[in-house]
Design a protein around this motif. Structure first.
Motif, PDB file in Angstrom:
ATOM      1  N   CYS B 181       0.853  -1.194   0.000  1.00 30.40           N
ATOM      2  CA  CYS B 181       0.000   0.000   0.000  1.00 30.40           C
ATOM      3  C   CYS B 181       0.887   1.241   0.000  1.00 30.40           C
ATOM      4  CB  CYS B 181      -0.883   0.022   1.241  1.00 30.40           C
ATOM      5  SG  CYS B 181      -2.154  -1.241   1.276  1.00 30.40           S
ATOM      6  N   THR B 182       1.827   1.255   0.929  1.00 33.63           N
ATOM      7  CA  THR B 182       2.759   2.372   1.044  1.00 33.63           C
ATOM      8  C   THR B 182       3.922   1.913   1.921  1.00 33.63           C
ATOM      9  OG1 THR B 182       3.008   4.694   1.694  1.00 33.63           O
ATOM     10  CG2 THR B 182       1.564   3.363   3.042  1.00 33.63           C
ATOM     11  N   LEU B 183       4.983   2.687   1.933  1.00 33.82           N
ATOM     12  CA  LEU B 183       6.133   2.350   2.767  1.00 33.82           C
ATOM     13  C   LEU B 183       6.390   3.474   3.757  1.00 33.82           C
ATOM     14  CD1 LEU B 183       8.733   0.956   0.201  1.00 33.82           C
ATOM     15  CD2 LEU B 183       7.748  -0.300   2.103  1.00 33.82           C
ATOM     16  N   TYR B 210      10.125   8.769  12.980  1.00 35.38           N
ATOM     17  CA  TYR B 210       9.345   7.964  12.034  1.00 35.38           C
ATOM     18  C   TYR B 210       8.685   8.849  10.984  1.00 35.38           C
ATOM     19  CZ  TYR B 210      10.083   3.939  14.945  1.00 35.38           C
ATOM     20  OH  TYR B 210      10.682   2.925  15.623  1.00 35.38           O
ATOM     21  N   ASP B 211       8.793   8.386   9.749  1.00 35.46           N
ATOM     22  CA  ASP B 211       8.014   8.990   8.662  1.00 35.46           C
ATOM     23  C   ASP B 211       6.641   8.342   8.706  1.00 35.46           C
ATOM     24  OD1 ASP B 211       6.749   9.600   6.302  1.00 35.46           O
ATOM     25  OD2 ASP B 211       8.005   8.249   5.111  1.00 35.46           O
ATOM     26  N   VAL B 212       5.655   9.075   9.200  1.00 37.60           N
ATOM     27  CA  VAL B 212       4.329   8.490   9.444  1.00 37.60           C
ATOM     28  C   VAL B 212       3.338   8.838   8.339  1.00 37.60           C
ATOM     29  CG1 VAL B 212       4.725   8.633  11.917  1.00 37.60           C
ATOM     30  CG2 VAL B 212       3.469  10.454  10.796  1.00 37.60           C
ATOM     31  N   GLY B 213       3.829   9.418   7.236  1.00 36.59           N
ATOM     32  CA  GLY B 213       2.882   9.945   6.249  1.00 36.59           C
ATOM     33  C   GLY B 213       2.289  11.225   6.825  1.00 36.59           C
ATOM     34  N   SER B 278       1.756  10.023   2.279  1.00 36.34           N
ATOM     35  CA  SER B 278       1.701   9.036   1.203  1.00 36.34           C
ATOM     36  C   SER B 278       0.753   9.558   0.136  1.00 36.34           C
ATOM     37  CB  SER B 278       1.207   7.686   1.735  1.00 36.34           C
ATOM     38  OG  SER B 278      -0.133   7.778   2.147  1.00 36.34           O
ATOM     39  N   THR B 279       1.016   9.154  -1.107  1.00 33.01           N
ATOM     40  CA  THR B 279       0.206   9.694  -2.201  1.00 33.01           C
ATOM     41  C   THR B 279      -1.177   9.060  -2.239  1.00 33.01           C
ATOM     42  OG1 THR B 279       1.248   8.043  -3.609  1.00 33.01           O
ATOM     43  CG2 THR B 279       2.151  10.273  -3.680  1.00 33.01           C
ATOM     44  N   ASN B 280      -1.322   7.860  -1.627  1.00 36.66           N
ATOM     45  CA  ASN B 280      -2.585   7.143  -1.777  1.00 36.66           C
ATOM     46  C   ASN B 280      -3.290   6.835  -0.468  1.00 36.66           C
ATOM     47  OD1 ASN B 280      -0.584   5.475  -0.952  1.00 36.66           O
ATOM     48  ND2 ASN B 280      -0.678   4.061  -2.683  1.00 36.66           N
ATOM     49  N   GLY B 281      -2.670   7.121   0.673  1.00 32.73           N
ATOM     50  CA  GLY B 281      -3.284   6.793   1.959  1.00 32.73           C
ATOM     51  C   GLY B 281      -4.394   7.769   2.303  1.00 32.73           C
ATOM     52  N   PRO B 282      -5.255   7.413   3.265  1.00 29.02           N
ATOM     53  CA  PRO B 282      -6.308   8.327   3.677  1.00 29.02           C
ATOM     54  C   PRO B 282      -5.694   9.573   4.322  1.00 29.02           C
ATOM     55  CG  PRO B 282      -6.200   6.441   5.152  1.00 29.02           C
ATOM     56  CD  PRO B 282      -5.230   6.167   4.050  1.00 29.02           C
ATOM     57  N   GLY B 287       1.170   3.478   7.844  1.00 31.08           N
ATOM     58  CA  GLY B 287       1.077   2.707   9.079  1.00 31.08           C
ATOM     59  C   GLY B 287       2.452   2.517   9.688  1.00 31.08           C
ATOM     60  N   ILE B 288       2.576   2.758  11.025  1.00 32.00           N
ATOM     61  CA  ILE B 288       3.895   2.590  11.653  1.00 32.00           C
ATOM     62  C   ILE B 288       3.842   1.671  12.857  1.00 32.00           C
ATOM     63  CG2 ILE B 288       4.782   4.836  10.919  1.00 32.00           C
ATOM     64  CD1 ILE B 288       4.384   5.514  14.062  1.00 32.00           C
ATOM     65  N   GLY B 289       2.686   1.017  13.093  1.00 32.78           N
ATOM     66  CA  GLY B 289       2.520   0.244  14.334  1.00 32.78           C
ATOM     67  C   GLY B 289       3.655  -0.710  14.617  1.00 32.78           C
ATOM     68  N   GLU B 290       3.948  -1.580  13.670  1.00 30.74           N
ATOM     69  CA  GLU B 290       4.917  -2.639  13.970  1.00 30.74           C
ATOM     70  C   GLU B 290       6.356  -2.150  13.937  1.00 30.74           C
ATOM     71  OE1 GLU B 290       4.457  -6.309  11.859  1.00 30.74           O
ATOM     72  OE2 GLU B 290       2.301  -6.340  12.217  1.00 30.74           O
TER      73      GLU B 290
END
Lengths: 158, 332
Positions: B181-183, B210-213, B278-282, B287-290
């Motif tokens: 989905c994204t990185l 962290y890059d969290v978008g 991110s270009t496509n995320g909401p 996501g950075i959980g893990e």
């Protein structure tokens, strides 16, 4: 079976227990007071913490009959209708509760600390909470919350 | 002797499951009074998805997030979510929620269009009102629109949303694939003090960037960074899954033997949020959980190497392992 009388959060209760019943079992299963959690159930994690006569104890390894006639406080007993305890306010404000499972124990451990030491350092807070494990929040915001509550309670006194 | 060292850990982490089938659904219902009920299968395990998804629905509908009630209490009544794992909920369930909220909003635009004699395509939802774009005087409170839909026009203001990424197969010529989905990206800095006599490692400082978008909720994002950091510190220094001696019977069975870090083991973790949408995320989310639990441990191990010149290749870096490594090297 043995008869047990105790006071929890200012209210008197009478119940029956065996010689092996723990205080945690009485609180959760007989009195339906569920803020003390069943975590490790062996005295390691601190999430079952309650105050007995204002002293912090682990209710999972406390024999119920040993609390005969004692005053128990759980986190339900800290707030008054419409008014949270400053520690509860601070945990809310400073995001001290993430998943919330350790929170009742953390708040009671913090209360026991602030009763003894109203102006703790961050190190004092860390020492006082060291018996209460948190698995998801990393402790920093919990310590922030206790420091904020101490300051708030100090101002309220002056 | 006590020796200090600094180490850096870096990682990238994909959001969601690659390979297809990573599905999430959501339902957004606008009540006749203008409040909103979001029903989702996403399970909140403390990371705060109920808050974050409510924020997203509220943003689409132009209301305060306090007006969104989130129901996610059982799998019979709620739309499906593939689950809270793979750092996917903010992104995948977020996209499903946004989709559902947009569809509910479309119904509101249609109804408001009739009431205001305007084209539904010219409407916007801002500040609790449905308005004609560019004409703020031509607007109606969202509750009035939802009420008219419910009691006047026999319309149900419900949006059903869905997101599932198409599986991506490798290009047979080039091998190129677009599986994620994204990185998200991370860099963590650790400073340690190693006692060369006892082998104990004291973590002095941990800075986690962290890059969290887009940080949909910065406070919750910090909470994830700090919580993951604490888990990673445990993995690096104290949490031993298997016993030192080769028998499972001697594995740790309680939290006295399996040492989860306490308040005394975790420094005040410095969480740094870097926003690169991110270009496509909401709303640009990733996501950075893990990854928050993956990146600090290598930084700590690198810091130990910087301090005393040994590589600890088996986690955790217990005093025994550090001392054995120092012995092998012939001292710090």
């Amino acid at each position: 079976m043995h008869s047990l009388e105790l006071t929890v959060n200012g209210r008197s209760y009478q119940t029956t227990v065996t010689l092996k019943t723990t205080l945690l079992e009485v609180l959760r299963d007989k009195l339906f007071i569920t803020s003390p959690k069943v975590g490790c159930n062996s005295g390691d994690c601190g999430t079952c913490s309650v105050l007995i006569d204002d002293k912090l104890v682990r209710s999972c390894i406390t024999n119920a009959l040993s609390t005969q006639g004692k005053e128990i406080t759980t986190v339900e007993g800290l707030s008054k209708p419409g008014h949270l305890h400053p520690l509860q306010e601070a945990f809310h404000e400073k995001y001290g509760a993430q998943c919330g499972f350790c929170t009742p124990g953390m708040i009671l451990a913090a209360k026991a600390l602030l009763d003894e030491n109203p102006k703790p350092s961050r190190k004092d807070v860390r020492e006082a909470l060291s018996g209460n494990l948190c698995r998801c929040a990393g402790y920093g915001k919990i310590v922030d919350s206790v420091m904020a509550a101490a300051e708030q309670m100090g101002q309220a006194k002056n | 002797m006590k020796k200090r060292g600094i180490g850096i850990g870096a990682s990238l982490y994909p959001t969601g499951m690659s390979g297809g089938g990573d599905s999430s659904q959501a339902q957004v219902k606008v009540q006749p009074d203008g409040t909103v009920v979001l029903t989702t299968g996403a399970c909140d395990i403390g990371e705060g998805c109920k808050t974050v998804l409510a924020q997203m629905a509220a943003e689409v509908l132009g209301i305060n997030y306090e007006q969104v009630k989130v129901i996610n209490d059982n799998t019979d009544n709620c739309p499906l979510s593939f689950g809270t794992f793979a750092s996917r909920v903010t992104y995948v369930d977020g996209k499903a929620t946004v989709d559902a909220a947009e569809k509910a909003r479309d119904i509101l635009f249609e109804v408001a269009g009739q009431m205001l004699e305007a084209n539904p395509g010219d409407m916007e939802a801002v500040d609790g009102k449905i308005s004609v774009k560019g004409s703020p005087d031509r607007s109606l409170p969202i509750g009035e629109v939802a009420g008219a839909a419910t009691f006047g026009m026999r319309k149900l203001v419900v949006g059903l949303g869905h997101y599932m990424r198409e599986p991506s197969a490798p290009d047979p010529e080039t091998g190129e694939i677009d599986p994620f989905c994204t990185l998200a990206w991370a860099a963590v800095l650790a400073e340690v003090e190693v006692d060369t006599e006892t082998g104990e490692v004291d973590l002095l400082r941990l800075v986690c960037s962290y890059d969290v978008g887009t940080a949909i909720n910065p406070l919750l994002t910090e909470g994830q960074i700090e919580g993951g950091g604490a888990m990673s510190i445990g993995a690096a220094l104290s949490e031993e899954l298997y016993p030192n001696y080769p028998s499972l019977e001697q594995a740790p069975t309680n939290l006295g033997d399996y040492a989860i870090p306490t308040t005394m083991d975790i420094p005040d973790i410095e969480a740094v949020i870097h926003e690169c949408p991110s270009t496509n995320g909401p709303f640009g989310a990733k996501g950075i959980g893990e990854m928050t639990a993956n990146t600090p441990a290598p930084a700590i191990i690198n810091a130990i190497h910087d301090a005393v010149g040994v590589w600890i290749m088996t986690l955790p870096a217990t005093p025994e392992r550090v001392l054995r490594a120092l012995d092998e090297k012939g001292g710090a």
